[in-house]
Design a protein around this motif. Structure first.
Motif, PDB file in Angstrom:
ATOM      1  N   ARG A   9       0.778  -1.153  -0.274  1.00 34.98           N
ATOM      2  CA  ARG A   9       0.023   0.375   0.093  1.00 34.98           C
ATOM      3  C   ARG A   9       0.823   1.289   0.066  1.00 34.98           C
ATOM      4  O   ARG A   9       0.330   2.188  -0.215  1.00 34.98           O
ATOM      5  CB  ARG A   9      -0.736  -0.001   1.297  1.00 34.98           C
ATOM      6  CG  ARG A   9      -1.891  -0.549   0.862  1.00 34.98           C
ATOM      7  CD  ARG A   9      -2.470  -0.838   2.184  1.00 34.98           C
ATOM      8  NE  ARG A   9      -3.258  -1.577   2.079  1.00 34.98           N
ATOM      9  CZ  ARG A   9      -4.101  -3.366   3.254  1.00 34.98           C
ATOM     10  NH1 ARG A   9      -3.424  -2.506   4.092  1.00 34.98           N
ATOM     11  NH2 ARG A   9      -5.368  -3.465   2.775  1.00 34.98           N
ATOM     12  N   ASP A  10       2.181   1.065   0.073  1.00 37.80           N
ATOM     13  CA  ASP A  10       3.071   1.928   1.110  1.00 37.80           C
ATOM     14  C   ASP A  10       3.538   2.859  -0.946  1.00 37.80           C
ATOM     15  O   ASP A  10       3.914   3.988  -0.830  1.00 37.80           O
ATOM     16  CB  ASP A  10       4.182   1.800   1.489  1.00 37.80           C
ATOM     17  CG  ASP A  10       5.106   1.342   1.011  1.00 37.80           C
ATOM     18  OD1 ASP A  10       4.091  -0.224   0.485  1.00 37.80           O
ATOM     19  OD2 ASP A  10       6.042   0.977   2.335  1.00 37.80           O
ATOM     20  N   VAL A  11       3.225   2.109  -1.592  1.00 39.23           N
ATOM     21  CA  VAL A  11       4.208   1.881  -3.034  1.00 39.23           C
ATOM     22  C   VAL A  11       3.275   3.282  -3.421  1.00 39.23           C
ATOM     23  O   VAL A  11       3.881   3.812  -4.188  1.00 39.23           O
ATOM     24  CB  VAL A  11       3.745   0.702  -3.934  1.00 39.23           C
ATOM     25  CG1 VAL A  11       4.740   1.396  -5.351  1.00 39.23           C
ATOM     26  CG2 VAL A  11       5.123  -0.125  -2.918  1.00 39.23           C
ATOM     27  N   LEU A  12       1.993   3.376  -3.795  1.00 38.71           N
ATOM     28  CA  LEU A  12       1.916   4.607  -4.763  1.00 38.71           C
ATOM     29  C   LEU A  12       1.863   6.119  -3.920  1.00 38.71           C
ATOM     30  O   LEU A  12       2.035   6.768  -4.804  1.00 38.71           O
ATOM     31  CB  LEU A  12      -0.114   4.492  -4.954  1.00 38.71           C
ATOM     32  CG  LEU A  12      -0.753   3.032  -5.171  1.00 38.71           C
ATOM     33  CD1 LEU A  12      -1.470   3.088  -5.418  1.00 38.71           C
ATOM     34  CD2 LEU A  12       0.305   2.840  -6.769  1.00 38.71           C
ATOM     35  N   PRO A  13       1.651   5.824  -2.714  1.00 36.07           N
ATOM     36  CA  PRO A  13       1.858   7.554  -2.361  1.00 36.07           C
ATOM     37  C   PRO A  13       3.490   7.666  -2.170  1.00 36.07           C
ATOM     38  O   PRO A  13       4.115   8.769  -2.193  1.00 36.07           O
ATOM     39  CB  PRO A  13       1.097   7.481  -0.860  1.00 36.07           C
ATOM     40  CG  PRO A  13       0.862   6.245  -0.252  1.00 36.07           C
ATOM     41  CD  PRO A  13       0.646   5.491  -1.875  1.00 36.07           C
ATOM     42  N   LEU A  14       4.765   6.904  -1.872  1.00 35.94           N
ATOM     43  CA  LEU A  14       5.443   6.947  -2.321  1.00 35.94           C
ATOM     44  C   LEU A  14       6.256   7.396  -3.259  1.00 35.94           C
ATOM     45  O   LEU A  14       6.914   8.247  -3.030  1.00 35.94           O
ATOM     46  CB  LEU A  14       6.118   5.740  -1.177  1.00 35.94           C
ATOM     47  CG  LEU A  14       6.195   5.886   0.264  1.00 35.94           C
ATOM     48  CD1 LEU A  14       7.105   4.873   0.828  1.00 35.94           C
ATOM     49  CD2 LEU A  14       6.021   7.148   1.404  1.00 35.94           C
ATOM     50  N   GLY A  15       5.695   6.561  -4.294  1.00 35.87           N
ATOM     51  CA  GLY A  15       5.847   6.819  -5.741  1.00 35.87           C
ATOM     52  C   GLY A  15       6.017   8.376  -6.582  1.00 35.87           C
ATOM     53  O   GLY A  15       6.164   8.993  -6.765  1.00 35.87           O
ATOM     54  N   VAL A  16       4.822   8.740  -6.169  1.00 38.29           N
ATOM     55  CA  VAL A  16       4.235  10.161  -6.153  1.00 38.29           C
ATOM     56  C   VAL A  16       5.358  11.632  -5.183  1.00 38.29           C
ATOM     57  O   VAL A  16       5.449  11.754  -5.860  1.00 38.29           O
ATOM     58  CB  VAL A  16       2.643  10.425  -5.678  1.00 38.29           C
ATOM     59  CG1 VAL A  16       2.206  11.590  -6.050  1.00 38.29           C
ATOM     60  CG2 VAL A  16       1.931   9.726  -6.757  1.00 38.29           C
ATOM     61  N   VAL A  17       4.924  11.194  -4.907  1.00 41.84           N
ATOM     62  CA  VAL A  17       6.597  11.524  -3.219  1.00 41.84           C
ATOM     63  C   VAL A  17       8.237  12.184  -4.144  1.00 41.84           C
ATOM     64  O   VAL A  17       8.306  13.173  -4.656  1.00 41.84           O
ATOM     65  CB  VAL A  17       6.287  11.594  -2.168  1.00 41.84           C
ATOM     66  CG1 VAL A  17       7.551  12.246  -1.316  1.00 41.84           C
ATOM     67  CG2 VAL A  17       5.346  12.243  -1.036  1.00 41.84           C
ATOM     68  N   ALA A  18       8.868  10.902  -4.554  1.00 39.76           N
ATOM     69  CA  ALA A  18      10.148  10.382  -5.572  1.00 39.76           C
ATOM     70  C   ALA A  18       9.923  11.178  -6.626  1.00 39.76           C
ATOM     71  O   ALA A  18      10.354  11.469  -6.604  1.00 39.76           O
ATOM     72  CB  ALA A  18       9.853   9.133  -5.904  1.00 39.76           C
ATOM     73  N   GLY A  57      11.276  15.575   2.197  1.00 43.19           N
ATOM     74  CA  GLY A  57      11.153  14.588   1.523  1.00 43.19           C
ATOM     75  C   GLY A  57       9.985  13.821   2.459  1.00 43.19           C
ATOM     76  O   GLY A  57       9.443  12.739   1.998  1.00 43.19           O
ATOM     77  N   VAL A  58      11.053  13.463   4.226  1.00 40.87           N
ATOM     78  CA  VAL A  58      10.528  13.197   4.853  1.00 40.87           C
ATOM     79  C   VAL A  58       9.176  13.261   5.384  1.00 40.87           C
ATOM     80  O   VAL A  58       8.266  12.230   5.769  1.00 40.87           O
ATOM     81  CB  VAL A  58      11.710  12.318   5.874  1.00 40.87           C
ATOM     82  CG1 VAL A  58      10.607  11.931   7.622  1.00 40.87           C
ATOM     83  CG2 VAL A  58      12.429  12.033   5.781  1.00 40.87           C
ATOM     84  N   ILE A  59       8.478  14.088   5.529  1.00 37.27           N
ATOM     85  CA  ILE A  59       7.542  15.038   6.557  1.00 37.27           C
ATOM     86  C   ILE A  59       6.953  14.862   5.166  1.00 37.27           C
ATOM     87  O   ILE A  59       5.579  14.575   5.309  1.00 37.27           O
ATOM     88  CB  ILE A  59       8.105  16.675   6.769  1.00 37.27           C
ATOM     89  CG1 ILE A  59       8.826  16.917   7.903  1.00 37.27           C
ATOM     90  CG2 ILE A  59       6.323  17.229   7.089  1.00 37.27           C
ATOM     91  CD1 ILE A  59       8.706  18.107   8.030  1.00 37.27           C
ATOM     92  N   SER A  64       1.808  12.129   2.816  1.00 34.51           N
ATOM     93  CA  SER A  64       0.985  11.360   1.516  1.00 34.51           C
ATOM     94  C   SER A  64       0.583  10.113   2.499  1.00 34.51           C
ATOM     95  O   SER A  64      -0.565   9.519   2.465  1.00 34.51           O
ATOM     96  CB  SER A  64       1.548  11.343   0.658  1.00 34.51           C
ATOM     97  OG  SER A  64       3.420  10.587   0.888  1.00 34.51           O
ATOM     98  N   LEU A  65       1.375   9.474   2.693  1.00 38.04           N
ATOM     99  CA  LEU A  65       1.375   7.922   3.370  1.00 38.04           C
ATOM    100  C   LEU A  65       0.340   8.096   4.537  1.00 38.04           C
ATOM    101  O   LEU A  65      -1.435   7.292   4.735  1.00 38.04           O
ATOM    102  CB  LEU A  65       2.397   6.960   3.984  1.00 38.04           C
ATOM    103  CG  LEU A  65       3.354   6.420   4.032  1.00 38.04           C
ATOM    104  CD1 LEU A  65       4.465   6.057   4.783  1.00 38.04           C
ATOM    105  CD2 LEU A  65       2.531   5.061   3.196  1.00 38.04           C
ATOM    106  N   TRP A 146       8.475  17.068  14.024  1.00 39.48           N
ATOM    107  CA  TRP A 146       7.215  16.376  13.532  1.00 39.48           C
ATOM    108  C   TRP A 146       7.479  15.452  12.428  1.00 39.48           C
ATOM    109  O   TRP A 146       7.013  14.626  11.658  1.00 39.48           O
ATOM    110  CB  TRP A 146       7.029  17.799  12.485  1.00 39.48           C
ATOM    111  CG  TRP A 146       5.972  18.747  12.892  1.00 39.48           C
ATOM    112  CD1 TRP A 146       6.475  20.280  13.506  1.00 39.48           C
ATOM    113  CD2 TRP A 146       4.661  18.654  13.578  1.00 39.48           C
ATOM    114  NE1 TRP A 146       5.087  20.674  14.322  1.00 39.48           N
ATOM    115  CE2 TRP A 146       4.286  19.469  14.149  1.00 39.48           C
ATOM    116  CE3 TRP A 146       3.897  17.264  13.489  1.00 39.48           C
ATOM    117  CZ2 TRP A 146       2.654  19.866  14.626  1.00 39.48           C
ATOM    118  CZ3 TRP A 146       2.548  17.328  13.992  1.00 39.48           C
ATOM    119  CH2 TRP A 146       2.009  18.567  14.687  1.00 39.48           C
ATOM    120  N   ALA A 147       9.073  15.143  12.288  1.00 43.69           N
ATOM    121  CA  ALA A 147       9.138  14.624  10.795  1.00 43.69           C
ATOM    122  C   ALA A 147       9.359  12.814  11.694  1.00 43.69           C
ATOM    123  O   ALA A 147       8.234  11.954  11.132  1.00 43.69           O
ATOM    124  CB  ALA A 147      10.549  14.707  10.068  1.00 43.69           C
TER     125      ALA A 147
END
Length: 164
Positions: A9-18, A57-59, A64-65, A146-147
């Motif tokens: 499940r984490d691939v889609l939002p993290l792909g957009v962030v990347a 990127g971390v925040i 996004s997750l 926060w991060a």
């Protein structure tokens, strides 16, 4: 669909962030002609630019997750996130320095991106106030907190959602 498959499940939002972080990295060299035109040079603090990018990127990845997990669980969360992004944009000190917030400056600590934006200013603007007198260090440390908080919460919720 995401509930019934073994797709991570984490691939889609993290792909957009990347993808957006890559866009940021590819557009940063556009600052060079700007520096040349104004005949200014970034200070030695520009070496901390990777730290600012990593913190952003971390925040953003953690948020996004959290948004993606809540959108899967609650269907109307998408509209709530869209409605909250505009006020959050204006509450971030992007077009104004933190000091211009006046009496609302303590409230900026609630915004995780305040320290990131202050770090970007310190890295890219040669005449920005120092670490301690400008409050940059405090704002960055709050953003790091926060991060860590957002990453921990995202990891906890992701693990909990994986069990269902």
């Amino acid at each position: 669909m995401l509930f019934r498959s073994d797709f991570p499940r984490d691939v889609l939002p993290l792909g957009v962030v990347a993808a957006h972080l890559l866009n940021l990295l590819l557009t940063l060299p556009l600052l060079i002609p700007l520096y040349l035109y104004h005949q200014v040079w970034p200070s030695g603090w520009v070496l901390l630019l990777p730290l600012a990018i990593a913190l952003q990127g971390v925040i953003v990845a953690a948020m996004s997750l959290l948004a993606a997990l809540s959108c899967v669980r609650f269907s109307d969360t998408f509209f709530l996130v869209q409605a909250l992004l505009l006020p959050w944009f204006y509450a971030s000190p992007i077009f104004y320095p933190r000091a211009a917030a006046g009496e609302f400056m303590p409230w900026l600590a609630l915004n995780p991106m305040t320290g990131v934006l202050e770090l970007y200013r310190k890295c890219l603007m040669p005449d920005w106030p120092g670490w301690l007198d400008g409050g940059v260090l405090g704002a960055v440390l709050i953003s790091v907190g926060w991060a860590l908080l957002l990453c921990g919460l995202a990891a906890l919720l992701l693990r909990r959602m994986e069990a269902t």
